[in-house]
Design a protein around this motif. Structure first.
Motif, PDB file in Angstrom:
ATOM      1  N   ILE A  95       0.833  -1.196   0.000  1.00  0.00           N
ATOM      2  CA  ILE A  95       0.000   0.000   0.000  1.00  0.00           C
ATOM      3  C   ILE A  95       0.867   1.245   0.000  1.00  0.00           C
ATOM      4  CG2 ILE A  95      -1.588   1.319   1.437  1.00  0.00           C
ATOM      5  CD1 ILE A  95      -2.928  -1.284   2.133  1.00  0.00           C
ATOM      6  N   LEU A 149      -5.890  12.349   1.438  1.00  0.00           N
ATOM      7  CA  LEU A 149      -6.353  10.990   1.713  1.00  0.00           C
ATOM      8  C   LEU A 149      -5.248   9.970   1.471  1.00  0.00           C
ATOM      9  CD1 LEU A 149      -9.912  11.154   0.131  1.00  0.00           C
ATOM     10  CD2 LEU A 149      -9.294  11.326   2.535  1.00  0.00           C
ATOM     11  N   LEU A 188      -2.932   9.964   4.280  1.00  0.00           N
ATOM     12  CA  LEU A 188      -3.474   9.297   5.458  1.00  0.00           C
ATOM     13  C   LEU A 188      -3.306   7.784   5.338  1.00  0.00           C
ATOM     14  CD1 LEU A 188      -6.768  11.329   6.022  1.00  0.00           C
ATOM     15  CD2 LEU A 188      -4.668  11.452   7.348  1.00  0.00           C
ATOM     16  N   VAL A 189      -3.564   7.288   4.170  1.00  0.00           N
ATOM     17  CA  VAL A 189      -3.385   5.859   3.950  1.00  0.00           C
ATOM     18  C   VAL A 189      -1.927   5.493   4.121  1.00  0.00           C
ATOM     19  CG1 VAL A 189      -3.457   4.047   2.210  1.00  0.00           C
ATOM     20  CG2 VAL A 189      -5.366   5.634   2.441  1.00  0.00           C
ATOM     21  N   SER A 198      -1.172   5.313   7.739  1.00  0.00           N
ATOM     22  CA  SER A 198      -1.701   4.101   8.366  1.00  0.00           C
ATOM     23  C   SER A 198      -0.881   2.900   7.977  1.00  0.00           C
ATOM     24  CB  SER A 198      -3.146   3.858   7.924  1.00  0.00           C
ATOM     25  OG  SER A 198      -3.956   4.931   8.249  1.00  0.00           O
ATOM     26  N   ALA A 199      -0.585   2.823   6.726  1.00  0.00           N
ATOM     27  CA  ALA A 199       0.173   1.659   6.264  1.00  0.00           C
ATOM     28  C   ALA A 199       1.539   1.633   6.915  1.00  0.00           C
ATOM     29  CB  ALA A 199       0.301   1.692   4.743  1.00  0.00           C
ATOM     30  N   VAL A 241       1.294   0.399  10.437  1.00  0.00           N
ATOM     31  CA  VAL A 241       1.158  -1.051  10.500  1.00  0.00           C
ATOM     32  C   VAL A 241       2.469  -1.716  10.159  1.00  0.00           C
ATOM     33  CG1 VAL A 241       0.110  -3.025   9.358  1.00  0.00           C
ATOM     34  CG2 VAL A 241      -1.289  -1.063  10.007  1.00  0.00           C
ATOM     35  N   ALA A 269      -2.344  -0.012  14.174  1.00  0.00           N
ATOM     36  CA  ALA A 269      -3.146   0.156  12.972  1.00  0.00           C
ATOM     37  C   ALA A 269      -4.455   0.826  13.278  1.00  0.00           C
ATOM     38  CB  ALA A 269      -3.389  -1.206  12.318  1.00  0.00           C
ATOM     39  N   PHE A 325      -7.088   0.333   6.569  1.00  0.00           N
ATOM     40  CA  PHE A 325      -6.226   1.369   6.029  1.00  0.00           C
ATOM     41  C   PHE A 325      -7.042   2.484   5.405  1.00  0.00           C
ATOM     42  CE2 PHE A 325      -2.288  -0.345   6.831  1.00  0.00           C
ATOM     43  CZ  PHE A 325      -2.134  -1.641   6.356  1.00  0.00           C
ATOM     44  N   PHE A 326      -8.177   2.125   4.908  1.00  0.00           N
ATOM     45  CA  PHE A 326      -8.919   3.054   4.067  1.00  0.00           C
ATOM     46  C   PHE A 326     -10.121   3.659   4.765  1.00  0.00           C
ATOM     47  CE2 PHE A 326      -6.164   1.633   0.898  1.00  0.00           C
ATOM     48  CZ  PHE A 326      -6.059   0.250   0.999  1.00  0.00           C
ATOM     49  N   GLU A 332     -10.416   6.197   6.536  1.00  0.00           N
ATOM     50  CA  GLU A 332     -10.564   7.643   6.394  1.00  0.00           C
ATOM     51  C   GLU A 332     -11.077   8.013   5.021  1.00  0.00           C
ATOM     52  OE1 GLU A 332      -6.917   8.206   9.419  1.00  0.00           O
ATOM     53  OE2 GLU A 332      -6.989   7.043   7.574  1.00  0.00           O
ATOM     54  N   ILE A 333     -10.611   7.283   4.038  1.00  0.00           N
ATOM     55  CA  ILE A 333     -11.043   7.626   2.689  1.00  0.00           C
ATOM     56  C   ILE A 333     -12.528   7.371   2.518  1.00  0.00           C
ATOM     57  CG2 ILE A 333     -10.794   7.147   0.251  1.00  0.00           C
ATOM     58  CD1 ILE A 333      -7.987   6.502   0.584  1.00  0.00           C
TER      59      ILE A 333
END
Lengths: 300, 447
Positions: free
Chosen positions: A10, A35, A38-39, A42-43, A46, A170, B276-277, B279-280
């Protein structure tokens, strides 16, 4: 392990998107890139938190992974991003206002334009650095003290997963993962990324892709896990720089960047042969040494 | 809903039957005017096409109320911002009609940076019988003029003229995502990612900033504005949605700068759905007030939600649009589909809500009966006056004959833009470069 791979994938995808958005018609879309970042964050969380011994690289410094891991000074090691953190002269790069233990954020990708974690106005060069900070895994300090001057390449992979429970990380919980025994790299005190909080282990990153950056003169901004300032800022962590870039202007770093960006662009134009997709030329030696993956980010 | 419906598909004149679609022809917005007589569409090429409903004819009652092209014009052109070295897309992001105040129609159309007020007028008469000019406009030889005549107006073929009356430029640093005309018919607002400006329809060199969420340090940015709308009746109220899934209702009487909301509508995230997604998919892509003004409708990636203005804690209704995509978020992220911004619509009586999905499907939810239906907008499945057949997406388990499996959904065929006639059961569906207009036969029989 799967989580790690997934997260890594990701991350790669996200970076690709951000890179591509540079050349999109109509300019960079703030919303989409927010966005994506943000991903990304997060990735990364993790990835860093997944306690998987995973991929280890032997650094050019020859420092065995284990050593890195056991380095007690990992506290000083910037939270890893993924991949190989370029060698950093964190200390120098980092704004002096930052307390020592927090120098986990090492470097700025570009010595000329230090990236400040604390919200110095980000310019293009900073943006690059910021990217580096966001993306680049940080090399664990072999045994260094707080200020990391050099990050040996090798240990990147070696970064030990810290004790942070991946799920928690996560999930973005607000918690402070206990400092890992010997391995957890830089945990920045207040730094929590994305409200999730864990300093995360430096990520070995995309092992096959990454060539460790050996340039010791270079500083890399830390991957974002560690936020410069407070819980709130953690939210935007690595995005911060990215956002700054967008915020300053949608023409992105290339225009605004004093030195870094512009040169980069010019270099790019002038040295097409030296540029591969994803790799940005820059007349700064630092950047040149970066592996393509990181370079792409920096360029952005 | 979903009973007998007449279908009529209208193609733009420049469309062909190829599978390849010119990007400029992709419809980017659809909007009925306040009476429903006119339907405006904008596309990526900066063009606006207006359709007009034909008056019902007693001779051909089955063709009543069809929409035909009324006017086509180029609203925006690509521009280049030399200062920032950025190209500004000509894509029409939004069109909003002004309430009609005289014989002319007016609408606002906007791209990423500039809003334009267009006036649409009809000319069906022209003067004839000038003394000094002949029919072609050439000056007459004065010696041939022997008497004076009074020019008279003679009917002519209808000509629709469109002219840009106002250009509201340089108001936004970021990309404009929505515009909304105030119920006072004098002002309107435009929203970009970080700011909302209030304009007066007659003044182009000045606008007031009423919301500014840009942080002092851009590194602190966590959310952006995704949509905004004025309340349909209260000229002091407006709402804006954010990328974090929250809605903020603001009252312009409270302060000049409405950074501080009057009401914050937010639903706590379900921790079991975290990914992971998260928020989107929680980012709100569209917000619409109900016609009554009591409710708001929001669309995020997987759901539509109805909010009561009196309850901030959670929506009163949540409808799953395509929950089967929840397990596919990663691949949707890869393909960029997860960033698609779907719109949503109310019907005239606020009893049914509609939104688009993939595979050229669109969904309607009846709030009263709690029934929902999935319909498809495609050439194959809709001949004129054919009845739309409800579709179903099967997610494993028993598969009926006409079901579509999740894996065979075509994600390039997305219905992002839909509009519902303000009073009747007529809907306009934009499927990439095609515009479909469906009418409820039952309704039209009642005329």
């Amino acid at each position: 392990m799967e989580f790690k791979l997934e997260a890594h994938r990701i991350v790669s995808i996200s970076l690709g998107k951000i890179y591509n958005s540079r050349v999109q018609r109509g300019g960079i879309k703030l919303h989409k890139n927010l966005l994506v970042s943000l991903v990304l964050r997060s990735a990364r969380q993790v990835y860093l938190s997944d306690p998987c011994p995973g991929l280890y690289l032997a650094g050019p410094a020859g420092i065995p992974v284990q050593q890195q891991q056991q380095s007690g000074d990992l506290a000083a090691v910037p939270p890893a991003g993924w991949g190989e953190p370029p060698p950093l002269s964190a200390r120098a790069a980092w704004p002096e206002t930052e307390p020592q233990p927090q120098t986990e954020r090492p470097a700025v990708s570009d010595p000329v334009v230090p990236v400040s974690g604390t919200g110095d106005a980000l310019q293009a060069g900073e943006a690059e650095a910021a990217w580096g900070r966001v993306e680049r895994p940080r090399v664990a300090l072999a045994g260094g003290g707080e200020g990391l001057d050099v990050f040996p390449e090798g240990p990147r992979a070696a970064r030990r997963p810290c004790g942070c429970p991946p799920a928690a990380a996560a999930a973005g919980e607000e918690h402070r993962p206990p400092l890992p025994p010997a391995g957890c790299p830089r945990k920045r005190g207040a730094a929590r990324v994305g409200g999730g909080g864990h300093a995360g282990c430096p990520a070995p990153g995309s092992t096959p892709l990454k060539k460790p950056r050996r340039n010791s003169s270079e500083e890399q901004p830390q991957p974002d896990g560690v936020e410069e300032t407070g819980e709130e800022e953690m939210e935007t962590g690595n995005v911060a720089n990215l956002i700054s870039i967008f915020g300053s202007s949608f023409s992105g770093l290339l225009r605004k960047s004093p030195g870094g960006g512009r040169e980069e662009k010019e270099a790019e134009e002038n040295n097409p042969e030296a540029t591969e997709p994803g790799q940005i030329c820059c007349d700064k030696p630092v950047l040149r040494d970066m592996n393509p993956w990181n370079t792409a980010i920096v360029a952005f | 809903m979903g009973e007998d419906t007449d279908t009529r598909k209208i193609n733009h004149s420049f469309l062909r039957d190829h599978s390849y679609v010119t990007e400029a022809d992709i419809i980017s917005t659809v909007e009925f005017n306040h009476t429903g007589e006119l339907l405006a569409t904008g596309d990526k090429g900066g063009r606006v096409v207006i359709f007009q409903r034909e008056p019902e004819s007693k001779n051909a009652p089955h063709i009543q109320g069809e929409y035909d092209v009324y006017s086509t014009f180029q609203s925006h052109e690509p521009e280049f911002d030399y200062l920032k070295s950025l190209e500004i897309e000509e894509k029409i992001n939004k069109i909003k009609w002004l309430p009609q105040q005289n014989a002319a129609h007016s609408l606002l159309s906007t791209n990423d940076k500039t809003i334009k007020l267009w006036k649409i007028t009809e000319r069906d008469k022209r003067p004839e019988g000038y003394n000094l000019k002949d029919e072609e406009g050439k000056l007459k030889d004065l010696s041939t003029v022997t008497s004076l005549q009074v020019p008279v107006l003679k009917p002519m073929d209808l000509m629709v003229e469109v002219s840009p009356r106002r250009i509201f430029a340089n108001g936004h640093t970021y990309h404009i995502n929505s515009i909304s005309v105030n119920s006072d018919c004098e002002t309107y607002m435009s929203a970009d990612d970080l700011r909302i400006n209030l304009w007066h329809l007659a003044i182009t060199d000045r606008s007031f900033n009423i919301v500014d969420i840009k942080p002092a340090n851009m590194e602190d940015l966590t959310e952006v504005i995704t949509a905004s709308e004025f309340h349909p009746h209260h000229c002091n109220l407006f709402v804006y949605s954010s990328s974090k899934g929250s809605l903020r209702l603001c009252d312009m009487r409270a302060a000049a700068l409405c950074d501080k909301h009057s009401k914050l509508f937010e639903e706590p995230e379900d921790p079991s759905n975290r990914s992971f997604f998260s928020e989107i998919i929680s980012s709100v892509s569209d917000v619409k007030f109900s016609h009554s003004g009591r409710y708001m409708l929001t669309r995020d990636y997987l759901t539509v939600k109805v909010w009561d203005l009196n309850m901030e804690a959670r929506p009163i209704e949540t409808y799953q649009v395509h929950d089967y995509l929840r397990s596919k978020l990663c691949s949707l992220y890869e393909s960029d589909c997860i960033f698609d911004k779907f719109e949503c619509s109310w019907n005239g009586s606020d009893s049914v809500i509609m939104t688009g999905a993939y595979n050229n499907f669109f969904r309607m939810f009846d709030r009263n009966t709690k029934r929902d239906v999935t319909l498809e907008a495609s050439r194959e499945s809709s001949k004129p006056r054919a009845v739309l057949k409800p579709r179903r997406v099967c997610v494993g388990g028993k598969r009926r004959r006409d079901d579509i499996s999740v894996d065979s959904l075509d994600f390039t065929k997305k219905i992002l833009h839909t509009a519902w006639h303000p009073a009747e059961n007529i809907i306009a569906i934009a499927a990439t470069n095609n515009l479909y207009i469906f009418q409820d036969k039952v309704n039209s029989d009642m005329h």
